[in-house]
Design an enzyme around this catalytic site. Structure first.
Site, PDB file in Angstrom:
ATOM      1  N   ASP A 296      -1.201  -0.972   6.113  1.00 11.49           N
ATOM      2  CA  ASP A 296      -1.793  -0.411   7.522  1.00 11.49           C
ATOM      3  C   ASP A 296      -3.190  -0.031   7.831  1.00 11.49           C
ATOM      4  O   ASP A 296      -3.365   0.334   9.006  1.00 11.49           O
ATOM      5  CB  ASP A 296      -0.899   1.074   7.771  1.00 11.49           C
ATOM      6  CG  ASP A 296      -1.450   2.183   6.965  1.00 11.49           C
ATOM      7  OD1 ASP A 296      -1.575   3.299   7.366  1.00 11.49           O
ATOM      8  OD2 ASP A 296      -1.892   1.984   5.783  1.00 11.49           O
TER       9      ASP A 296
ATOM     10  N   THR B  45      -0.463   5.051   0.800  1.00 13.16           N
ATOM     11  CA  THR B  45      -0.595   6.011   1.898  1.00 13.16           C
ATOM     12  C   THR B  45      -0.689   5.462   3.419  1.00 13.16           C
ATOM     13  O   THR B  45      -1.225   4.481   3.641  1.00 13.16           O
ATOM     14  CB  THR B  45      -2.207   6.518   1.862  1.00 13.16           C
ATOM     15  OG1 THR B  45      -2.017   7.175   0.510  1.00 13.16           O
ATOM     16  CG2 THR B  45      -2.475   7.638   2.700  1.00 13.16           C
TER      17      THR B  45
ATOM     18  N   ASP C 273       0.920  -1.070   0.059  1.00 11.60           N
ATOM     19  CA  ASP C 273      -0.075  -0.090  -0.032  1.00 11.60           C
ATOM     20  C   ASP C 273       0.775   1.404   0.190  1.00 11.60           C
ATOM     21  O   ASP C 273       1.892   1.164   0.370  1.00 11.60           O
ATOM     22  CB  ASP C 273      -0.812  -0.045   1.102  1.00 11.60           C
ATOM     23  CG  ASP C 273      -1.885   1.123   1.439  1.00 11.60           C
ATOM     24  OD1 ASP C 273      -2.242   1.619   0.341  1.00 11.60           O
ATOM     25  OD2 ASP C 273      -1.808   1.669   2.566  1.00 11.60           O
TER      26      ASP C 273
END
Length: 1172
Positions: free
Chosen positions: A800, A410, A408
């Site tokens: 996250d 961001t 990922d």
């Protein structure tokens, strides 16, 4: 009333009945269970994640243990050993290691289950307030029943799925945090029905709740977190229920003093527990290979036993009749019968070749590796007190074999801390991001909270001098077009935003003089350069991932009607007026911002006439009450209002890279790991972040769009990516550098077309990296599945947020970062880290070590068991294939469990060929695991051949020397035993490259245990007490006192390990000394963006939520917030990077210098939905 609800609701699937304050109705229908039998309708609120009870532990654990083929095999061996006619070894010889394995595994499962019980008890004993006839009384979560009315206080966790009845907030609004459900830390808003709010807050709430007898009819328990259908029947009226009225179990009440709710679903029926399905069991490539090896060993054992049984039959038929003694021993048994019995005898005799203790030792090695990961101080993040965590104990070696890393962006590569850095207003770019830029002097603003990383005094002067109407309008839009809630603390406004983007924009407007003060259901109050202005809120058109924009329609204090809109550039630009000024310069600014890795939003305005508003609001009212096609009608109304816009400007927000991200990605690329970045961001931003984090080299060629499509449709499947621009011919110049950039729509086509998907993965393997832009959470998992399907490499996914959970679960290895988006990713991950940079050490150090250690451990374990057991085969040539053992029975039992177990464990625990520093300095050494160099069929075949050679030496050399002496069988057996112990110990010494005090101690201890136990087991006292079990009395003393025996042992040991020593010596002599020397340049490399765009593309980003927004709640009766969490707008100076390069001029877009500014599309923000 209930009966009417039943008859009218069955057809719609609303069949779950809940009666408020009516335990006598629900208790008799409570769900009960006994063993595997369950009955009843309503679940209690007890959490039972444990597997065992005192009654079921023993049968269940034995059932689970004997589902393993190795354990079941040895159980059969024990049973056969109890049959005297075929028993070649005492039953306890096999029972001892089997019991050890079962006991250790059972104890491990029991300890794990006791931990689950303690965790369950801690949750079940949480306090809560339940309404009884005596009022609210304090009880425990486990006491909650369907139909109970509960009182929840601020900061308490919701114990069950509740229907919100009322709260202490105006209009019975409340705020919940859903981080444990969807990973989002921003607050969600819930509101009670108007009828329950009005009736239950008109007096003392507790007294009004006592006679409350509403009946809820809703859908059956399910795991759909964002949907709910139901009806509340009360006082002869039916009120529709939706997800906005439900408080889910596991959410936390915030900023609301007290709420009152009706328990709808409890315990295992609650939506969060319905989503807690068992994780997919992941098996490593090494473990699957090991299982095949074990099956091969069993089949080989049966084949050898069959051949030896045939040999026994032939011996009994051809030779035994000619020897009087043997003929007498055989009696009347036929040769075929003797061969049949010998077959089972050899299976028992050769069973130690099946390494039963291998599995338990294998698990122990994994556990120690997990502990070493958690103890590594270099992967400890002091800021949030988080060490690295291995949440599974079975995937360690695959950390050393990762071929594809799918990440990922961001919050994973970036910090997810958004800073307002630049803006473009009326075609003019404001903001200086150079290292020497000065922060603004905002002492004139009494509302300033500090922390604005924006530097351009020109904008401040124009705002204060009121010389630029577009600038004032721009910041008015930022102060009005949002769903932020305000709270006053220490005389300053603090904001609670649904997404980091909104918070950054509203805070920036506050610092520059446009201060959002408060809101009600129909008004917004803003301080504009010290003058308070009240705007009448007429409509709020919510944001959604489909709309990618939001708007507010307000009446200004002067009486004008204005629509302020902000959103992604692709949707704003197409809705502009044809004569909208500054459009071209704004598009150039968008490109400049994207090249500097800044995330952008377009801001626009429209003036609306009274006639337009009157007509539109009337149509809106009709659409709001429509029963069919309501959503479609609302979308059309939104489209009708959000057109003919005039561009005001563009905001540019920075999301910085995490510390160490470029170095980590660079090292992983050198290690041969293909890094893919999956993001919902626009192409330009993702590409420039890719350059900044060293995902791609400055001279990397980008393959995308039509160019990529031509490559994938090329007839040559193995084409390389270098293309001659003049001849337009694809060639195979491997020196070219390329990266693939693909969008969400293109990915959908690749996933649907297997042939294209296979070619895409094949092409990506020839490129430096892959950037997947504009992808959804579902597509992330599909991309991982695509790589797994068409590539043989091990995949690792890292993220996250809750939007990364599918990807993390799908990959071979899932890593969750302990970021700001809650703990959902960590809870579903195999490994948890605090920073992306720790991934470098996790893979290059711990992963590489684990792979080498486990491969060395398995090779040596199989070697020592095979060479030990194969001696029985050669002894069969001398004992007439009678299945007589070569060794003493106790030596067979203790060889694997005592004499050779500790050194091999230390090999698996501590072995390393390179230090941690060297592993990080030379990441190229990691590629050995990707190529599976240390455990493959060829390696296993060479190990097997070496064990066969060793077994031949262990038997024939002692027999060849001692057959001409007066040494008896027992002394020969002791000689072979000593030779076997010394040979495998020396092989262990040669295999070990990294010696610790534990290695020395275990090697020495193993030898001492062998000699001591041999002397004890051969003592005459034990023979006298148990003559059938201890038949080797005095044999060891005779052997130890015979110098010929020691000479034979010495010669046998040297000959047995000679090939190993020879191979290692030749490897040292013949290997080029410079072969593995790795050179690297220490000179810094300037990153420069070469991304160029011919036509405007999608540039803007906006935070997207996993759930529904709360614009509807704001416009349906929310009062001003009484309490809102503080928003610390101040940022420490050391968080501001000092090395950001000066932005280039918009005209020089082709040569814009890339820097380390970051941008990204936050995946955990709010998804707002249109409401009237």
């Amino acid at each position: 009333m209930a009966k009417r609800g039943t008859s009218s609701s069955k057809g719609t699937g609303i069949t779950w009945e809940v009666r408020a304050n009516c335990r006598y109705f629900h208790k008799p229908q409570g769900r009960k269970s006994f063993l595997c039998f369950r009955w009843g309708r309503y679940a209690d609120n007890l959490i039972r994640s444990y597997k065992y009870t005192a009654l079921t532990f023993l049968p269940l654990t034995l059932y689970e243990q004997f589902q393993r083929a190795a354990n079941f095999f040895f159980l059969l061996i024990v049973i056969m050993q109890c049959v005297s006619v075929i028993a070649t070894l005492p039953w306890y010889i096999t029972m001892l290691p089997l019991l050890t394995v079962l006991t250790v595994r059972g104890a491990k499962d029991l300890l794990t289950d006791l931990g689950r019980r303690r965790s369950d008890a801690k949750i079940n004993r949480r306090p809560c307030d339940i309404l009884t006839t005596q009022g609210f009384t304090t009880a425990q979560w486990k006491d909650v029943c369907v139909g109970d009315v509960l009182r929840i206080h601020k900061n308490e966790v919701i114990p069950a799925d509740l229907l919100l009845l009322c709260s202490t907030e105006p209009h019975s609004l409340c705020y919940v945090e859903t981080a444990d459900i969807d990973g989002e830390t921003n607050l969600k808003f819930r509101q009670a029905l108007n009828i329950t709010h009005a009736e239950l807050t008109s007096g003392r709430t507790e007294e009004l709740l006592l006679p409350f007898d509403g009946v809820v009819w809703c859908e059956e328990p399910n795991g759909q977190l964002y949907s709910f259908r139901g009806e509340l029947h009360w006082r002869g009226q039916c009120h529709l229920l939706d997800p906005d009225h439900i408080l889910l179990r596991g959410t936390v009440l915030r900023n609301t003093d007290t709420v009152y709710g009706l328990a709808i679903y409890t315990g295992s029926d609650s939506k969060i527990l319905r989503n807690c399905g068992s994780l997919k069991v992941k098996k490593t490539r090494v473990e699957r290979f090991l299982n095949k090896v074990v099956v091969t060993i069993v089949l080989s054992l049966l084949t050898v036993a069959l051949l030896l049984a045939v040999g026994c039959g032939l011996f009994e038929h051809l030779i035994s009749p000619n020897i009087e003694v043997l003929s007498a021993i055989r009696g009347n048994a036929t040769a075929a019968y003797r061969g049949f019995l010998t077959f089972w005898g050899y299976i028992i005799l050769l069973s130690p070749a099946m390494p039963i203790s291998l599995y338990i030792t294998f698990e122990l090695v994994h556990v120690v590796h997990c502990l070493l990961i958690g103890w590594d101080i270099e992967m400890y993040w002091e800021e949030n007190d988080r060490p690295a965590q291995a949440r599974t104990t079975s995937l360690n070696e695959e950390l050393g074999q990762v071929g594809h890393l799918l990440s990922d962006k961001t919050g994973t590569l970036t910090q997810n801390r958004l800073l307002f850095r630049q803006c473009c207003i009326a075609g003019q770019i404001y903001g200086d991001i150079t290292t020497k830029s000065k922060l603004l002097d905002l002492s004139w603003n009494r509302f300033s909270c500090g922390g604005l990383c924006f530097s351009d005094q020109r904008l401040v002067e124009r705002l204060r001098e009121r010389s630029c109407s577009e600038s004032r309008e721009f910041f008015t839009a930022l102060a009005l077009c949002h769903t932020v809630m305000s709270e006053w603390k220490d005389g300053l406004p603090r904001y609670q935003a649904a997404s980091p983007d909104e918070e950054a924009l509203v805070c920036a407007a506050r610092e520059l003089g446009w201060v959002f003060l408060s809101r009600t259901r129909d008004s917004l109050t803003v301080s504009e350069l010290g003058f308070t202005r009240h705007y009448h809120l007429l409509a709020l058109l919510d944001f959604s991932s489909k709309r990618r924009r939001m708007s507010v329609l307000v009446r200004t204090p002067e009486g004008e009607l204005k629509l302020y809109c902000k959103g992604a550039d692709i949707v704003i630009l197409e809705r502009l007026r044809k004569d909208s000024p500054h459009q071209e310069s704004t598009e150039q600014a968008l490109e400049v911002f994207a090249q500097n890795c800044l995330r952008t939003l377009c801001v626009a305005v429209r003036r609306v006439s009274e006639a337009q508003w009157t007509e539109w609001s009337h149509t809106l009212s009709e659409a709001a009450t429509a029963t069919v096609h309501r959503e479609t009608m609302l979308e059309e109304l939104h489209e009708h209002m959000e057109k003919e816009l005039m561009m005001l400007g563009v905001t540019a927000i920075e999301d910085r890279l995490q510390e160490g991200v470029p170095e980590t990605i660079s090292s992983l690329r050198r290690a041969g790991v293909k890094v893919w970045v999956l993001t919902g961001d626009k192409t330009e931003t993702a590409v420039n972040v890719g350059y900044a984090c060293k995902l791609m080299d400055p001279d990397t060629r980008l393959l995308q769009g039509e160019e990529l499509r031509q490559l994938l449709q090329s007839p040559t499947a193995d084409v390389y990516f270098h293309k001659d621009k003049e001849s337009l011919i694809w060639n195979t110049d491997k020196s070219g550098k390329a990266a693939i950039v693909v969008g969400g729509f293109e990915l959908a086509e690749l996933i649907k077309t297997p042939e294209m998907g296979a070619r895409f993965v094949s092409l990506s393997n020839q490129c430096q990296s892959v950037l997947c832009c504009r992808v959804t959470p579902g597509q992330k998992a599909e991309v991982v599945e695509l790589v797994k399907k068409y590539s043989s490499s091990i995949t690792m996914a890292i993220g996250d947020g809750a939007n990364d959970v599918n990807m993390i679960k799908t990959a071979h290895i899932g890593v969750g970062l302990c970021g700001v988006e809650g703990g959902q990713a960590v809870q579903n991950a195999d490994f948890a880290l605090a920073q992306f940079s720790f991934l470098r050490r996790l893979l290059l150090v711990h992963g590489r070590w684990s792979y080498r250690r486990i491969c060395s451990f398995l090779r040596y374990f199989l070697y020592k068991t095979s060479c030990f057991a194969l001696v029985h085969i050669w002894f069969s040539l001398y004992n007439g294939f009678s299945a007589q053992p070569m060794y003493e029975s106790w030596f067979i039992a203790l060889y694997t469990t005592t004499y050779t177990s500790l050194p091999v464990q230390c090999l698996g625990f501590f072995e390393q060929d390179m230090s941690a520093e060297s592993s990080l300095r030379w990441p190229e050494a990691y590629s050995a695991g990707q190529r599976n160099e240390f455990l493959n069929p060829l390696i296993l075949l060479s190990t097997l051949l070496y064990s066969i050679y060793t077994s031949i030496i262990l038997f024939f050399l002692p027999v060849g020397v001692l057959q001409y002496t007066d040494v008896d069988y027992q002394t020969l057996a002791v000689t072979v035993e000593m030779s076997a112990i010394f040979s495998v110990t020396i092989e262990m010494i040669l295999e070990t490259k990294f010696w610790t005090k534990y290695n020395f101690a275990t090697v020495l201890l193993s030898q001492v245990l062998f000699f001591l136990s041999t002397l004890i087991l051969h003592s005459p006292r034990l023979f006298t007490a148990f003559p059938h079990d201890y038949v080797f009395f005095g044999a060891s003393l005779n052997a130890f006192a015979n110098p010929v025996v020691w000479l034979v042992v010495f010669l046998t040991t040297c000959t047995a390990v000679l090939p190993s020593i020879t191979v290692r010596a030749l490897n040292v002599v013949l290997t080029n000394a410079n072969k593995h020397k790795i050179h690297s340049s220490e000179e810094p490399v300037m990153l420069q963006s070469w991304f160029r765009r011919g036509v405007p593309q999608r540039r803007s980003s906006y935070a997207m939520s996993q759930g529904k927004g709360f614009g509807k709640l704001m416009t349906l009766g929310t009062g001003p917030l009484s309490t809102v969490p503080p928003l610390d707008g101040k940022l420490a100076k050391d968080t501001v990077r000092a090395d950001s390069p000066q932005i280039a001029q918009a005209e020089a877009a082709n040569g814009v210098k890339s820097n380390e500014n970051k941008s990204g599309n936050v995946q955990h923000g709010i998804t707002l939905n249109r409401t009237e």
